[in-house]
Design an enzyme around this catalytic site. Structure first.
Site, mmCIF file in Angstrom:
data_model
loop_
_atom_site.group_PDB
_atom_site.id
_atom_site.type_symbol
_atom_site.label_atom_id
_atom_site.label_comp_id
_atom_site.label_asym_id
_atom_site.label_seq_id
_atom_site.Cartn_x
_atom_site.Cartn_y
_atom_site.Cartn_z
ATOM 1 N N LYS A 103 -7.703 4.825 -9.120
ATOM 2 C CA LYS A 103 -7.428 4.330 -10.386
ATOM 3 C C LYS A 103 -7.823 5.489 -11.163
ATOM 4 C CE LYS A 103 -8.676 -0.314 -8.730
ATOM 5 N NZ LYS A 103 -9.446 -1.669 -9.112
ATOM 6 N N HIS A 108 0.135 -3.478 -10.767
ATOM 7 C CA HIS A 108 -1.061 -3.803 -10.700
ATOM 8 C C HIS A 108 -1.589 -4.733 -11.689
ATOM 9 C CE1 HIS A 108 -5.430 -2.990 -9.973
ATOM 10 N NE2 HIS A 108 -5.093 -2.722 -8.859
ATOM 11 N N GLU A 126 -4.132 -4.614 -13.280
ATOM 12 C CA GLU A 126 -4.955 -3.623 -14.712
ATOM 13 C C GLU A 126 -3.638 -3.450 -15.445
ATOM 14 O OE1 GLU A 126 -8.498 -2.547 -11.629
ATOM 15 O OE2 GLU A 126 -6.984 -0.916 -12.223
ATOM 16 N N GLU A 180 -3.106 -9.216 -4.279
ATOM 17 C CA GLU A 180 -4.385 -8.759 -4.868
ATOM 18 C C GLU A 180 -4.852 -9.889 -5.846
ATOM 19 O OE1 GLU A 180 -5.268 -4.117 -4.726
ATOM 20 O OE2 GLU A 180 -4.087 -4.672 -6.636
ATOM 21 N N SER A 191 -11.486 -6.050 -3.388
ATOM 22 C CA SER A 191 -12.923 -5.725 -2.888
ATOM 23 C C SER A 191 -12.775 -5.684 -1.168
ATOM 24 C CB SER A 191 -13.998 -6.785 -3.228
ATOM 25 O OG SER A 191 -14.064 -7.011 -4.642
#
Length: 251
Positions: A12, A95, A97, A167, A213
């Protein structure tokens, strides 16, 4: 033919210094790593080329994003052609994000996926549901919708260059993690979707990895699931425990 276990590290927007970057690479370069696992790390774009030149040869490097055009007036973007020219083999697309913070739609992600594959990049394609979607029992429907727009623009042969990263958004960076049973269920749903939407061969051969995680503590159990073909690791990829995650399938 068994699917090769795959572990990716998504740095990231980390680390914040070249010194920290060198410390991370030093750990990986000196570690005893499982030779049967495909290892890919994705640093910020400013570190892509120096990291590729510094890391041991069996570790590949990935960009965290790219655009769908090869060149032009697109300030701040990186093109698939530039990545290929720099010998960067992978790119992460879709992703959560990028979807949530930068408002990337599934259609836009599909467009970028097609462009990346056409340029000979390999793609780590991220999909996943929010907590409210999971609680409403919509996980499979949400993920299938994210994948369908990609299916619509790819040829069957393109899928050999795709790794799907499931994810769950509610598990990314929260410390919460899907149970091994939840991960297996979601991965099997994806594999079943590929069987119906693309082909039996693509369903059987496409690697589906888990992200959310992932740590050294939970990776061992997750790795035992039939349809969990590896991990896309966030925060833990910056720590020495990333080595343990890479070696999760070792006896």
């Amino acid at each position: 033919m068994p699917r090769q276990f795959f572990v990716g590290g998504n740095f990231k927007m980390n680390p914040i210094s070249r010194g920290q970057k060198e410390s991370i690479i030093s750990v990986l370069n000196s570690a005893d790593l499982d030779s049967t696992t495909e290892i890919v790390i994705a640093p910020p774009s400013i570190y892509l080329i120096p990291l590729k030149d510094a890391v041991r040869s069996e570790i590949q490097v990935s960009a965290q994003n790219c655009y769908y055009k090869d060149s032009g007036a697109f300030t701040g973007e990186i093109s698939p052609a530039q990545l290929v020219d720099a010998n960067i083999p992978y790119v992460i697309l879709g992703h959560s994000e990028r979807r949530t913070l930068f408002n990337e739609t599934s259609e836009f992600i599909a467009q970028k996926t097609k462009a990346a594959l056409s340029a000979t990049l390999k793609v780590i394609l991220c999909v996943g549901e929010t907590l409210s979607e999971r609680e409403a029992g919509q996980t499979a429907a949400v993920v299938q919708k994210q994948l369908q727009v990609v299916v619509d623009v790819l040829q069957e042969s393109d899928w050999s260059g795709v790794v799907i990263a499931y994810e769950p958004v509610w598990a990314i960076g929260t410390g919460k993690v899907a149970t091994s049973a939840q991960a297996q269920e979601a991965h099997l749903d994806i594999r079943t979707f590929l069987l119906q939407a693309v082909s039996p061969a693509v369903s059987e051969n496409t690697r589906i990895i888990y992200g959310g995680s992932v740590t050294a503590a939970n990776s061992k159990e997750l790795s035992t699931q039939l349809d969990v073909d590896g991990f896309l690791v966030g925060g833990a990829s910056l720590k020495p425990e990333f080595v343990n995650i890479i070696n999760a399938r070792r006896d």
